[in-house]
Design a protein around this motif. Structure first.
Motif, short mmCIF file in Angstrom:
data_model
loop_
_atom_site.label_atom_id
_atom_site.label_comp_id
_atom_site.label_asym_id
_atom_site.label_seq_id
_atom_site.Cartn_x
_atom_site.Cartn_y
_atom_site.Cartn_z
N SER A 47 -7.75 0.19 -2.65
CA SER A 47 -8.21 0.93 -1.50
C SER A 47 -8.40 2.38 -1.94
O SER A 47 -7.56 2.92 -2.67
CB SER A 47 -7.17 0.85 -0.38
OG SER A 47 -7.55 1.65 0.71
N ILE A 48 -9.49 2.99 -1.53
CA ILE A 48 -9.77 4.38 -1.88
C ILE A 48 -9.60 5.22 -0.63
O ILE A 48 -10.20 4.93 0.40
CB ILE A 48 -11.20 4.54 -2.42
CG1 ILE A 48 -11.42 3.63 -3.62
CG2 ILE A 48 -11.49 6.00 -2.76
CD1 ILE A 48 -12.87 3.44 -3.98
N VAL A 49 -8.78 6.23 -0.72
CA VAL A 49 -8.59 7.16 0.39
C VAL A 49 -9.16 8.50 -0.06
O VAL A 49 -8.78 9.02 -1.11
CB VAL A 49 -7.11 7.31 0.77
CG1 VAL A 49 -6.96 8.26 1.96
CG2 VAL A 49 -6.47 5.96 1.05
N VAL A 50 -10.09 9.04 0.72
CA VAL A 50 -10.65 10.35 0.44
C VAL A 50 -10.06 11.32 1.46
O VAL A 50 -10.13 11.08 2.67
CB VAL A 50 -12.19 10.35 0.55
CG1 VAL A 50 -12.75 11.75 0.30
CG2 VAL A 50 -12.78 9.35 -0.44
N TYR A 51 -9.46 12.38 0.95
CA TYR A 51 -8.85 13.39 1.81
C TYR A 51 -9.81 14.57 1.90
O TYR A 51 -10.16 15.16 0.89
CB TYR A 51 -7.52 13.84 1.23
CG TYR A 51 -6.51 12.72 1.12
CD1 TYR A 51 -5.71 12.38 2.21
CD2 TYR A 51 -6.38 12.01 -0.07
CE1 TYR A 51 -4.79 11.34 2.10
CE2 TYR A 51 -5.46 10.98 -0.17
CZ TYR A 51 -4.68 10.65 0.91
OH TYR A 51 -3.78 9.62 0.81
#
Length: 181
Positions: A47-51
């Motif tokens: 899973s990729i989380v972009v902040y």
């Protein structure tokens, strides 16, 4: 007591300023984090989380799923890579995040969020097909997608029409011919 009252007044002012704050595109900084999702000890997907953090320190999270499933087979260097390009040619950089290669020839995929200058938010690009290894052709105002499988290469070009990204040109060739150009 006076210091506490002054501190409370400052906190109140900060809150009022925060409610009046409308973030601009240039206010944002970005970072991504790739999180492995496990199932019985095996990595099933990432899973990729972009902040997205604005100038006031407020953080918003965008989510993507890395491709393909079982990313242990692939070079993970592009997964979560953030690129800022102007996908809709409005002069404001949009955000694309690498989700990974589709096969051994690359065919990198990206999730894209377009900056909406009216709402002051990033909005996910909705399109009907996957755009592989995209490049931005600013001169012709189109997005170029390149798909390779063995020696076959397919180049698809997309333009904006009525707020949607639509295919307008498709070309097939051999990779060896493309390398000669």
């Amino acid at each position: 007591m006076v210091v506490a009252a002054m501190l409370a007044a400052c906190v109140g002012q900060t809150s009022a300023q925060d409610t009046d704050y409308i973030p601009q595109r240039s206010d944002y900084s970005f970072r991504s984090d790739v999180r492995a999702i496990n199932d019985d000890g095996d990595v099933r997907w990432d899973s990729i989380v972009v902040y997205l953090t604005d100038a006031k320190g407020h953080t918003q999270e965008l989510y993507s799923q890395a491709l393909p499933l079982d990313t242990l087979q692939w070079n993970r260097s592009c997964i979560g890579e953030i690129v800022e390009d102007d996908w809709n040619f409005d002069g404001i950089p949009d955000l694309q995040v690498g989700t990974g290669p589709m096969n051994g020839f690359g065919n990198y995929t990206y999730d894209v969020w377009l900056w909406n200058n009216k709402t002051h938010k990033f909005e996910e690009l909705k399109h009907d097909c996957e755009i592989y290894s995209p490049s931005i052709d600013s001169d012709n105002k189109c997005i170029v997608s390149v798909w390779r499988l063995d020696d076959e290469v397919e180049i698809i070009k997309y333009k904006w029409k009525d707020g949607k990204l639509v295919e307008f040109e498709r070309e097939q060739m051999s990779a060896s011919n493309l390398a000669d150009d």
